[in-house]
Design an enzyme around this catalytic site. Sequence first.
Site, PDB file in Angstrom:
ATOM      1  N   GLU A 209       0.809  -1.228   0.000  1.00  0.00           N
ATOM      2  CA  GLU A 209       0.000   0.000   0.000  1.00  0.00           C
ATOM      3  C   GLU A 209       0.835   1.267   0.000  1.00  0.00           C
ATOM      4  O   GLU A 209       1.716   1.461   0.845  1.00  0.00           O
ATOM      5  CB  GLU A 209      -0.949   0.015   1.201  1.00  0.00           C
ATOM      6  CG  GLU A 209      -1.868   1.227   1.220  1.00  0.00           C
ATOM      7  CD  GLU A 209      -3.008   1.103   2.211  1.00  0.00           C
ATOM      8  OE1 GLU A 209      -3.724   2.101   2.409  1.00  0.00           O
ATOM      9  OE2 GLU A 209      -3.193   0.018   2.800  1.00  0.00           O
ATOM     10  N   LYS A 225      -8.607  -1.242   1.067  1.00  0.00           N
ATOM     11  CA  LYS A 225      -9.635  -1.595   2.057  1.00  0.00           C
ATOM     12  C   LYS A 225     -10.580  -2.598   1.400  1.00  0.00           C
ATOM     13  O   LYS A 225     -11.196  -2.304   0.385  1.00  0.00           O
ATOM     14  CB  LYS A 225     -10.389  -0.347   2.496  1.00  0.00           C
ATOM     15  CG  LYS A 225     -11.359  -0.557   3.649  1.00  0.00           C
ATOM     16  CD  LYS A 225     -10.649  -1.026   4.903  1.00  0.00           C
ATOM     17  CE  LYS A 225      -9.722  -0.012   5.491  1.00  0.00           C
ATOM     18  NZ  LYS A 225      -9.105  -0.486   6.776  1.00  0.00           N
TER      19      LYS A 225
END
Length: 396
Positions: A209, A225
Amino acid sequence: MMGHGPVGVEALPRRVSVPAAPGSCADSLLERDRFEWRLGDPGDPATLIEQFLSTHDLPVTDLARPGDPRRHGDGPCGAALFVSAAAGAVLVDAPPGAPSPAAGVPDVAVIVYGHGPRHHPSAPPGPDGWWRGPWQPSWTAQQHAAAVDAARTAIARGDIYQVNVVGHAAAPYRGDPLPVLARLGGLPGARYGGTLAGAGWAIGCASPETLVELVDGRLVTRPIKGTRPATPAGRAELLASTKERAEHIMIVDLERNDLARVARTGSVRVDDLYAVRRWCDLWQAESTVSASPADGLGLADLLRAVCPGGSVTGAPKLSALRHIAALEPVGRGAAMGALGWVGPGRLDLGLTIRTAAADGDRLHVWAGGGITWGSDPAAEVAEARAKAAPLRTLLR
């Protein structure tokens, strides 16, 4: 750290594998200087980071004019930068949470590198004398599930919309942890694979990420997410999940707001929404949000805007951080912070999910997930285990 001394100018030769460092320089980086800061030390960490890098002639006071990446000469190549989740909380005047179980790991580490003679790449040394004992979690599955229920209760009251709840486990070890932690960088999808180390501590990262990157004059963040097993059925389920998509879009909105604080007016945009990417044996949903940096934006103000990352805190961020501090029995240590590279023409910081650390005689891993009203406690506990499993396997 047992069997492992400081990694620095005098500790030669040890291969540098800093996440996001320029690949063309990896075989010639030599440490020139470093700065470390811990909770309780004086000063504002973001300001101290910017000042330290500026003294080494790195262009961090106006990111809209990031400098020439081709400039080398006698100047530094750049610097590794680590900012813990606790330090990030301090930057936004939020509680830093419980004490870190990895007390030897600093909350800020900045290591400036120059260039030396190139050395030929070689396989990392094997973990001679390596031993790792059983993992001991900081809470039981029942306690983790109870924290999820407490988060759902806070959501029902309207205190928060969602919050990320993270667990921790530690295991004793003997030997040099760096070769073992370096394995994490080879995990599939580890965009920020690499290590960072100092006297008595080491971090290994396999994060997919992006917390914040500066590329082609744009600030970019890629929040993740939403998680499912990396099977055809898991991918279809992730794409079809109303709950996961709603949770994801809340974090995208949060990231848009974070970037807007340091961007030129009207420049924030969502470039890619809810794309499914693979990390190890998991599918994850990722979006891309970008903006043009405001004129005169310095690194300190950028860190205050994006740290701690929205995908590992929740919404609203400050309220989520207060609940995290109350819910989690130990601190996040090396996890859920920022780790990457700052240099002329280059800024690239990953979010330290899928991250392990070593200090003293213990290894540490952290994993968790975002909680909404629709979260199932047992499923959240299982998801955290699935995220930690590849790290635990490689650290055997």
